[in-house]
Design a protein around this motif. Structure first.
Motif, PDB file in Angstrom:
ATOM      1  N   THR A 148      27.568 -45.963  -7.747  1.00  0.00           N
ATOM      2  CA  THR A 148      27.159 -47.036  -8.677  1.00  0.00           C
ATOM      3  C   THR A 148      28.307 -47.584  -9.521  1.00  0.00           C
ATOM      4  OG1 THR A 148      26.600 -45.429 -10.399  1.00  0.00           O
ATOM      5  CG2 THR A 148      24.831 -46.074  -8.891  1.00  0.00           C
ATOM      6  N   TYR A 149      29.478 -46.978  -9.448  1.00  0.00           N
ATOM      7  CA  TYR A 149      30.577 -47.408 -10.319  1.00  0.00           C
ATOM      8  C   TYR A 149      31.235 -48.669  -9.783  1.00  0.00           C
ATOM      9  CZ  TYR A 149      29.964 -42.503 -11.631  1.00  0.00           C
ATOM     10  OH  TYR A 149      29.429 -41.296 -11.997  1.00  0.00           O
ATOM     11  N   GLU A 150      31.693 -49.482 -10.713  1.00  0.00           N
ATOM     12  CA  GLU A 150      32.402 -50.716 -10.348  1.00  0.00           C
ATOM     13  C   GLU A 150      33.898 -50.444 -10.290  1.00  0.00           C
ATOM     14  OE1 GLU A 150      31.142 -53.629  -9.623  1.00  0.00           O
ATOM     15  OE2 GLU A 150      29.037 -53.421 -10.232  1.00  0.00           O
ATOM     16  N   GLY A 151      34.533 -50.831  -9.187  1.00  0.00           N
ATOM     17  CA  GLY A 151      35.976 -50.670  -9.052  1.00  0.00           C
ATOM     18  C   GLY A 151      36.383 -49.265  -8.656  1.00  0.00           C
ATOM     19  N   TYR A 152      37.697 -49.017  -8.615  1.00  0.00           N
ATOM     20  CA  TYR A 152      38.288 -47.710  -8.310  1.00  0.00           C
ATOM     21  C   TYR A 152      37.891 -47.206  -6.922  1.00  0.00           C
ATOM     22  CZ  TYR A 152      38.258 -48.231 -13.371  1.00  0.00           C
ATOM     23  OH  TYR A 152      38.378 -48.735 -14.636  1.00  0.00           O
ATOM     24  N   GLY A 153      37.624 -48.126  -6.005  1.00  0.00           N
ATOM     25  CA  GLY A 153      37.234 -47.768  -4.649  1.00  0.00           C
ATOM     26  C   GLY A 153      35.761 -47.477  -4.481  1.00  0.00           C
ATOM     27  N   CYS A 154      34.977 -47.618  -5.556  1.00  0.00           N
ATOM     28  CA  CYS A 154      33.540 -47.307  -5.506  1.00  0.00           C
ATOM     29  C   CYS A 154      32.727 -48.524  -5.060  1.00  0.00           C
ATOM     30  CB  CYS A 154      33.064 -46.820  -6.871  1.00  0.00           C
ATOM     31  SG  CYS A 154      33.952 -45.346  -7.457  1.00  0.00           S
ATOM     32  N   GLU A 214      43.960 -42.960 -12.505  1.00  0.00           N
ATOM     33  CA  GLU A 214      44.585 -41.763 -11.944  1.00  0.00           C
ATOM     34  C   GLU A 214      43.605 -40.937 -11.115  1.00  0.00           C
ATOM     35  OE1 GLU A 214      46.934 -37.665 -13.327  1.00  0.00           O
ATOM     36  OE2 GLU A 214      46.210 -39.073 -14.849  1.00  0.00           O
ATOM     37  N   TRP A 215      42.366 -40.797 -11.595  1.00  0.00           N
ATOM     38  CA  TRP A 215      41.464 -39.830 -10.995  1.00  0.00           C
ATOM     39  C   TRP A 215      40.358 -40.422 -10.122  1.00  0.00           C
ATOM     40  CZ3 TRP A 215      43.304 -35.219 -10.854  1.00  0.00           C
ATOM     41  CH2 TRP A 215      44.130 -34.756 -11.886  1.00  0.00           C
ATOM     42  N   LEU A 216      39.744 -41.503 -10.525  1.00  0.00           N
ATOM     43  CA  LEU A 216      38.539 -41.964  -9.826  1.00  0.00           C
ATOM     44  C   LEU A 216      38.768 -42.328  -8.361  1.00  0.00           C
ATOM     45  CD1 LEU A 216      36.652 -43.987 -12.612  1.00  0.00           C
ATOM     46  CD2 LEU A 216      36.340 -41.608 -11.876  1.00  0.00           C
ATOM     47  N   PRO A 217      39.838 -43.074  -8.007  1.00  0.00           N
ATOM     48  CA  PRO A 217      40.022 -43.377  -6.578  1.00  0.00           C
ATOM     49  C   PRO A 217      40.209 -42.123  -5.723  1.00  0.00           C
ATOM     50  CG  PRO A 217      41.349 -44.851  -7.935  1.00  0.00           C
ATOM     51  CD  PRO A 217      40.829 -43.781  -8.841  1.00  0.00           C
ATOM     52  N   GLN A 218      40.922 -41.136  -6.268  1.00  0.00           N
ATOM     53  CA  GLN A 218      41.137 -39.895  -5.511  1.00  0.00           C
ATOM     54  C   GLN A 218      39.848 -39.080  -5.397  1.00  0.00           C
ATOM     55  OE1 GLN A 218      45.151 -37.865  -6.045  1.00  0.00           O
ATOM     56  NE2 GLN A 218      44.890 -38.797  -8.076  1.00  0.00           N
ATOM     57  N   MET A 219      39.076 -39.070  -6.463  1.00  0.00           N
ATOM     58  CA  MET A 219      37.820 -38.321  -6.434  1.00  0.00           C
ATOM     59  C   MET A 219      36.794 -39.009  -5.543  1.00  0.00           C
ATOM     60  SD  MET A 219      37.625 -37.192 -10.455  1.00  0.00           S
ATOM     61  CE  MET A 219      36.244 -36.055 -10.309  1.00  0.00           C
ATOM     62  N   GLN A 220      36.827 -40.336  -5.522  1.00  0.00           N
ATOM     63  CA  GLN A 220      35.886 -41.083  -4.681  1.00  0.00           C
ATOM     64  C   GLN A 220      36.070 -40.718  -3.210  1.00  0.00           C
ATOM     65  OE1 GLN A 220      36.071 -43.780  -2.331  1.00  0.00           O
ATOM     66  NE2 GLN A 220      33.848 -44.080  -2.336  1.00  0.00           N
ATOM     67  N   GLN A 221      37.308 -40.409  -2.830  1.00  0.00           N
ATOM     68  CA  GLN A 221      37.608 -40.031  -1.451  1.00  0.00           C
ATOM     69  C   GLN A 221      37.716 -38.515  -1.266  1.00  0.00           C
ATOM     70  OE1 GLN A 221      38.088 -41.782   1.657  1.00  0.00           O
ATOM     71  NE2 GLN A 221      36.741 -43.067   0.401  1.00  0.00           N
ATOM     72  N   PHE A 222      37.313 -37.751  -2.286  1.00  0.00           N
ATOM     73  CA  PHE A 222      37.319 -36.287  -2.241  1.00  0.00           C
ATOM     74  C   PHE A 222      38.723 -35.708  -2.050  1.00  0.00           C
ATOM     75  CE2 PHE A 222      33.005 -37.439  -1.070  1.00  0.00           C
ATOM     76  CZ  PHE A 222      32.226 -36.568  -1.805  1.00  0.00           C
ATOM     77  N   LYS A 223      39.739 -36.490  -2.373  1.00  0.00           N
ATOM     78  CA  LYS A 223      41.109 -35.950  -2.338  1.00  0.00           C
ATOM     79  C   LYS A 223      41.336 -35.039  -3.539  1.00  0.00           C
ATOM     80  CE  LYS A 223      42.980 -39.895   0.204  1.00  0.00           C
ATOM     81  NZ  LYS A 223      43.877 -41.087   0.152  1.00  0.00           N
TER      82      LYS A 223
END
Length: 450
Positions: free
Chosen positions: A124-130, A178-187
């Motif tokens: 549901t998040y906007e941006g950061y790869g979501c 720093e964190w959301l794009p990496q977490m979105q891809q489980f990195k």
């Protein structure tokens, strides 16, 4: 006369006189013949059906349909396609392995890249790869995961909801980038540290983990318990009470931080795939740039909990649905007295009770997520759903085990796992009592919290 003789000869050839002699020792053949001769055509057909066990043609049974009111048909074609893709993934990639990992209290790390490929984390998040999707679809995703395995659903809920949600809601732009794009891809894997050994649902007024600001940064001391993903997470969101002003503040604590220690909690009877940790913070120094700048009181923590509590209600729906579907399938195949047990009145009563509760839960959470999408969701809405859905889930999984008899306690039939996991869902993200008091305060105007 010749025709009658031929019929008699034909009848005599078809009779097994040795068997007829055995039968005559048990019943009065004359009485049987007299009774049969008085039957009309319909009675004769019924008698033959009973004697032969019915038609040789296999009875065509209705498909198992746990979406009895067709809530999924309200989704857009795009969302229905996404649901089908997720359902197929869970049936083929997750379902075959969960019983083994559940039994051995281990996590299937090999599924993480596959989860990343679904591209649903932080939905549901906007941006950061979501995806920037709707809360309704996010809830349906949670239910779909819960339908196959509540442990994997919990792992996703912690990563996508609690950990990412804390940063998305309370973090700075730098922290989000720093964190959301990496977490979105489980990195990077996240955890959420709120509950403590002596403080569970009453965290609003009783946190014992403390923080104090120094020249080197923030010094954290205390313990956190039942923290999902904590044994292998890259970061843990830690909530601590500031010794200076008494307010609750949030921090991104990295696994390499000195003074941060995690011990795996063993011996659980529920959600055994989830790796829960006991975290000990001993003069753990967290730099200022890892403090969540928009987390300055428990009200900010509550914003995250409100958002994820709706997801827990959906997860309970999924757990209940999985138990119901497995139980129904079992009763259609399991035979007693020569018939599937699904044809018995008492079994059908249990199945209808289960479906009634499940359908009520589905319609409730559907409207709950609509309120969330309309920006009308309040704490009491989420709390009511959490109370009702987890209570009804307990009833459904209990009935599912009951209709399966002794087989209901075997992992291979899946329901035993749902039965155990429902107990954890019932307690976490606020007990029934705490959530009931939230709703009670809303409808009466009186706070009954101690």
């Amino acid at each position: 006369m010749i025709g009658k003789i031929r019929n008699i000869v034909k009848l005599m050839k078809s009779i097994d006189f040795e068997q007829l002699s055995k039968i005559s020792q048990k019943v009065d053949l004359g009485t049987v013949l007299n009774a049969v001769s008085k039957m009309d055509e319909k009675q004769l057909q019924m008698a033959m059906k009973m004697l032969t066990g019915g038609s040789n043609r296999k009875k065509e049974l209705p498909p198992i349909n746990a979406d009895f009111y067709g809530m999924e048909y309200k989704l857009s074609a795009e969302d229905q396609a996404l649901l089908l893709r997720i359902r197929t993934f869970l049936e083929t990639e997750i379902k075959p392995l969960v019983n083994n990992y559940w039994l051995h209290d281990e996590f299937p790390f090999e599924i993480i890249p596959k989860l990343a490929a679904l591209n649903i984390c932080g939905y549901t998040y906007e941006g950061y790869g979501c995806a920037g999707g709707k809360s309704l679809m996010d809830g349906i995703i949670a239910a779909e995961f819960g339908r196959i395995d509540p442990s994997i659903a919990t792992f996703l809920g912690v990563q996508s909801g609690l950990a990412m949600g804390s940063i998305y809601t309370c973090g700075s732009e730098e922290q989000k980038d720093e964190w959301l794009p990496q977490m979105q891809q489980f990195k990077k894997i996240g955890a959420f540290g709120l509950t403590e050994p002596e403080v569970g649902s009453g965290a609003a007024g009783g946190l014992t983990t403390t923080c104090r600001q120094t020249a080197e940064g923030w010094v954290l001391n205390g313990q956190k318990k039942w923290i999902g993903n904590a044994t292998f997470s890259d970061i843990t969101i830690i909530w601590a009470r500031d010794l200076a002003d008494g307010e609750v503040k949030g921090f991104i604590v990295r696994k390499e931080n000195p003074g941060f220690h995690v011990e795996k909690i063993k011996g659980k009877m529920a959600l055994r795939i989830v790796q829960n940790g006991l975290i000990t913070l001993t003069d753990c120094v967290v730099p200022e740039h890892d403090r969540l700048p928009h987390a300055n009181s428990f009200k900010d923590t509550a914003k995250v909990l409100q958002m994820t509590r709706a997801g827990v209600a959906w997860m309970a729906v999924g757990c209940a649905r999985g138990a119901y579907e497995n139980a129904l399938e079992y009763t259609l195949k399991r035979k007693q007295f020569g018939k599937p047990i699904a044809s018995f009145q008492l079994i059908q009563n249990h199945l209808v009770e289960m479906l009634s509760n499940l359908t009520s839960m589905q319609t409730l959470v559907f409207r709950l997520s609509e309120l969330q999408d309309e920006d009308k969701l309040r704490d009491e809405h989420a709390s009511l759903a959490k109370v009702f859905c987890t209570l009804r889930t307990r009833d459904i999984v209990s009935r599912a085990r009951e209709v399966m008899g002794g087989n209901g306690i075997l992992l291979e039939y899946n329901v035993a796992r749902f039965l155990a996991d429902a107990e954890a869902i019932y307690s976490y993200e606020g007990t029934k009592e705490i959530n009931s008091l939230i709703v009670g305060r809303s409808i009466t105007g009186f706070s009954a919290f101690v």
